[in-house]
Motif scaffolding. Sequence first.
Motif, PDB file in Angstrom:
ATOM      1  N   UNK A 377      18.190  24.352 -56.899  1.00 45.67           N
ATOM      2  CA  UNK A 377      18.834  25.538 -56.310  1.00 45.67           C
ATOM      3  C   UNK A 377      20.294  25.260 -55.978  1.00 45.67           C
ATOM      4  N   UNK A 378      21.080  26.330 -55.941  1.00 41.85           N
ATOM      5  CA  UNK A 378      22.489  26.222 -55.604  1.00 41.85           C
ATOM      6  C   UNK A 378      22.732  26.867 -54.244  1.00 41.85           C
ATOM      7  N   UNK A 379      23.829  26.486 -53.665  1.00 43.05           N
ATOM      8  CA  UNK A 379      24.172  26.997 -52.342  1.00 43.05           C
ATOM      9  C   UNK A 379      24.497  28.488 -52.431  1.00 43.05           C
ATOM     10  N   UNK A 382      20.109  31.223 -55.727  1.00 42.94           N
ATOM     11  CA  UNK A 382      20.154  31.087 -57.179  1.00 42.94           C
ATOM     12  C   UNK A 382      19.655  29.716 -57.639  1.00 42.94           C
ATOM     13  N   UNK A 383      19.796  29.467 -58.892  1.00 43.44           N
ATOM     14  CA  UNK A 383      19.269  28.229 -59.486  1.00 43.44           C
ATOM     15  C   UNK A 383      20.231  27.774 -60.586  1.00 43.44           C
ATOM     16  N   UNK A 384      20.291  26.466 -60.782  1.00 46.31           N
ATOM     17  CA  UNK A 384      21.205  25.891 -61.774  1.00 46.31           C
ATOM     18  C   UNK A 384      20.470  24.840 -62.582  1.00 46.31           C
ATOM     19  N   UNK A 385      20.605  24.947 -63.899  1.00 40.48           N
ATOM     20  CA  UNK A 385      20.055  23.969 -64.840  1.00 40.48           C
ATOM     21  C   UNK A 385      21.209  23.451 -65.689  1.00 40.48           C
ATOM     22  N   UNK A 386      21.455  22.136 -65.648  1.00 39.61           N
ATOM     23  CA  UNK A 386      22.617  21.562 -66.340  1.00 39.61           C
ATOM     24  C   UNK A 386      22.197  20.299 -67.061  1.00 39.61           C
ATOM     25  N   UNK A 387      22.888  20.024 -68.151  1.00 39.13           N
ATOM     26  CA  UNK A 387      22.626  18.807 -68.918  1.00 39.13           C
ATOM     27  C   UNK A 387      23.920  18.212 -69.442  1.00 39.13           C
ATOM     28  N   UNK A 388      23.935  16.888 -69.550  1.00 36.61           N
ATOM     29  CA  UNK A 388      25.085  16.164 -70.087  1.00 36.61           C
ATOM     30  C   UNK A 388      24.604  15.423 -71.332  1.00 36.61           C
ATOM     31  N   UNK A 389      25.225  15.687 -72.474  1.00 36.52           N
ATOM     32  CA  UNK A 389      24.802  15.115 -73.748  1.00 36.52           C
ATOM     33  C   UNK A 389      25.984  14.374 -74.387  1.00 36.52           C
ATOM     34  N   UNK A 390      25.871  13.072 -74.616  1.00 40.47           N
ATOM     35  CA  UNK A 390      26.998  12.315 -75.197  1.00 40.47           C
ATOM     36  C   UNK A 390      27.196  12.675 -76.660  1.00 40.47           C
TER      37      UNK A 390
END
Length: 562
Positions: A377-379, A382-390
């Motif tokens: 969840x975000x402040x 709401x909700x946040x889905x994140x990814x980091x892909x090299x």
Amino acid sequence: MAVRRRARELWARLTDPAQWNWRRMTGEAVLALGLGLLTALAEELSGRGWILVVLASLAVVLLSLVRRTLPATALVLTAAMSGMSVNGAFLLLMVASWSAGRRIDAVLRALGAYAAAFVLFEVLVLRELRPVSPESVLATLMFLVLTVVPGLTGRYWAQRRTLVRTLQERHLQLLREREMVAGQARMRERQRIAQDMHDSLGHQLALIAVQTGALEVSRGLSDQQREAVGVLREASVTAMRELRAVVGVLKDGTVGDEEPDARVVAGIGGLVDSAAAAGVRVRLERSGEARPLAPAADHAAYRLVQEGLTNACKHARGAAITVCLRYEPDSLVVEVANGPTPQEAGTGRSEAVSGGQGITGLRERARLTGGIVHAGPVEGGGFRLAGVFPYGAGEDGGTTTFVAAEDDFRQQLTAVAPGEGEPVNGRLDPREEFKNVMSLRKNNGCLIGCVVGLVLLVGLVVLVVLGFGMVLKEADKAMIDHKTYESIRVGASEEAVRKELPSGRSFLTDGLQGQGPAEPAGAKCLSLLAKDSSSELSTERVYRFCFKEGKLVEKRDFRVAM
């Protein structure tokens, strides 16, 4: 021509670079030089001329250098030199026997080489010594000890190395077979799963596509409803296409005829447009210069956006959704965030959205590509889905990763051969593997050779012990010391003298009769050998006692040639 050809082949074998690395050359040179110096010293102490000393030393050095390439020849020639009383050759005999035991593969050829060496040694020794004498017996026993023991030890060591190498190759073969069996089992299981998916989901999706297609052309629907039904039909068709792709991957690893950009980052725009057409408030933001990703990372980024949109539509209906693609210097950051739902906007809070199995699968996909996934969840609601892909390869030729080394599966996958299964290190050519296995069987087996070698070694030890015992027993019958000789007086009775002397009935005294000064007329003489050491190696000291009419009439001390 045949002689020249054989000479060229022999020279090629002697100068083969594979046999002469710098370490072996240094070791062989030191060994040959040491044996040559010891031979020269031994021959000099024996009183040989300097020409014989030089020739013997050079012969020992030459045989030491060629013993690896010509083991049988070196063994036979070394045995001949030992039989000709070249003292330094006995040291070389052990080394040559070790090399012959290691390097002569055929059993019959090895037995022939050792038999030829023994016969040649005995012929040369018996030319100078009596056949049944302490010197000849000791020389024979010494030859057997210096040849049989190193030869058996070398052969055992070589067969053990062959056995260990063959066991390692068989182990690798079993690993490969296990990998093949496991791969076939996985393929059968995947085909079964693919068939079940096709039979169950395919039928239902086909019905959905047909029903929505019929509903779309119905006259009773408004334009907005017809547009929503069209979106559902497109979604069902897309689901069918993806199902066929998954089934194809499960069956034989092929993706099918799907467009290349359908499930990668390039297809995220179409995914957002489809959601927007279905009435979802969603927008796409891009930043940075686009760069290519590895295929697995490209697909994982698409799946993250797909999962984020699905979760937002299910758990935050009516909320605004933002899809953000940021191309950083070392990685692509993909983010799907939604605000609070309209009914929760006044309260300022929203329920935590559960990722379920979808987010768990995304984390696994990201870990396989060296990336990470965050969900929460975000402040402000709401909700946040994140990814980091090299990206693929960095500027330094390496690959960027955001996971620990033990979790980076890419390093493990690069060690796997084409196909699936666990990596197997130390792969060998199967042809070489089976060739070594067959050569081991052709040599009658290592275990049989070891057992035979052990039996021969035990028999040789028993023979040596019995030989020394026989020599000592015969020496007691045929030898006396100087003190006993001096204590006996001429004129003493024959019976008393014989009680103090050994019987003399031994093979050691067979050649003493009739030697030395003339015996007294009508006397019976007993010749015995002296126990005290002689300063002259070429003669033997003899004590002779002559009896006549029951008395000792003469005792003499003289020397005879050996």
